[in-house]
Design a protein around this motif. Structure first.
Motif: not given
Length: 203
Positions: A33, A35, A57
Motif C-alpha cells: 500500500q 505506492t 517506490r
C-alpha cells in the motif's frame, strides 16, 4: 535516479518531504500500500515529480532509509575503547529495529526487491552499505592500533562477521533476536578478529 543526480537537482525541502513521507507511510501501512501515488500525496507533490528523480517506490524508500541512517546518531559506530561493547551497542540497535513489525515488513519487502533489481541493489550498496562499511572500517582501524584486531583482517570480512549472524537469524527465523544474542555475537566476533597471538582477546 538519485535526487542528487547532476542536472536534476531539486529543492532540499521537497526532497526531504518526499523521503519523510515515504518512511511515515512505510511505518503505517503494509508495503504493497506504499505506492508512489501515496508518497506524492503525503509529500504534497505530483507523482510525475517523484518519477523525475526516482524510478520506483523502492528507490525512494532506499534513499529515505539512507538519509535516516545518516542523521540518526543510533547508527553511528561508538568509539569508547571497548570494541566488544561498541559492537554490542550497534547490534542491539539492529535487533531492536528488526523486532519492530513495521520495519521488519519494510526491510523484508525491500530485500526481495533488491534481489530482483540490479539497479536497486547498486543503490543500496552505494547509499547504505558503503557508508556502513566506511564507519566500521574507521572503528576497526582504531581497534588495530589498540591491538584488538589483527593487521591482516579485511574490513569487509570483519563487517560481515559482525552483522551477518544477526541478519541470517532474522531472515531465517531460526532463533530469537535479543540483546543477549547481540552481545554474544559481538563477543564472538571480537575473539575471531583478535590478532593471532591474542586468540582470547576481547574488545
Amino acid at each position: 535516479m538519485s535526487p542528487d543526480d547532476p542536472g536534476r537537482r531539486r529543492s532540499s525541502r521537497s526532497t526531504a518531504a518526499i523521503l519523510e513521507a515515504a518512511l511515515a507511510l512505510a511505518a503505517e501501512r503494509p508495503y504493497p500500500q506504499v505506492t508512489v501515488e501515496s508518497i506524492a500525496a503525503r509529500a504534497g507533490v505530483s507523482k510525475a515529480t517523484i518519477y523525475r528523480w526516482w524510478p520506483s517506490r523502492g528507490a525512494v524508500l532506499v534513499d529515505a532509509l539512507a538519509a535516516r541512517n545518516a542523521r540518526d546518531v543510533a547508527y553511528g559506530l561508538p568509539d569508547t575503547g571497548d570494541l566488544r561493547g561498541d559492537l554490542a551497542v550497534v547490534l542491539r540497535g539492529v535487533v531492536d529495529e528488526l523486532a519492530d513489525p513495521a520495519w521488519d515488513a519494510l526491510l523484508r519487502a525491500l530485500t526481495v526487491e533488491t534481489l530482483q533489481d540490479d539497479t536497486l541493489r547498486s543503490q543500496v550498496l552505494a547509499t547504505i552499505f558503503t557508508p556502513q562499511l566506511e564507519a566500521f572500517a574507521a572503528r576497526f582501524a582504531v581497534a588495530r592500533a589498540a591491538g584488538q584486531v589483527g593487521d591482516d583482517v579485511d574490513d569487509l570480512a570483519a563487517l560481515e562477521l559482525v552483522v551477518a549472524p544477526v541478519f541470517h537469524r532474522w531472515q531465517q527465523g531460526s532463533g530469537s533476536l535479543t540483546h543477549a544474542y547481540a552481545d554474544g555475537v559481538a563477543a564472538r566476533a571480537c575473539r575471531a578478529l583478535a590478532p593471532a597471538d591474542r586468540p582470547d582477546a576481547e574488545g
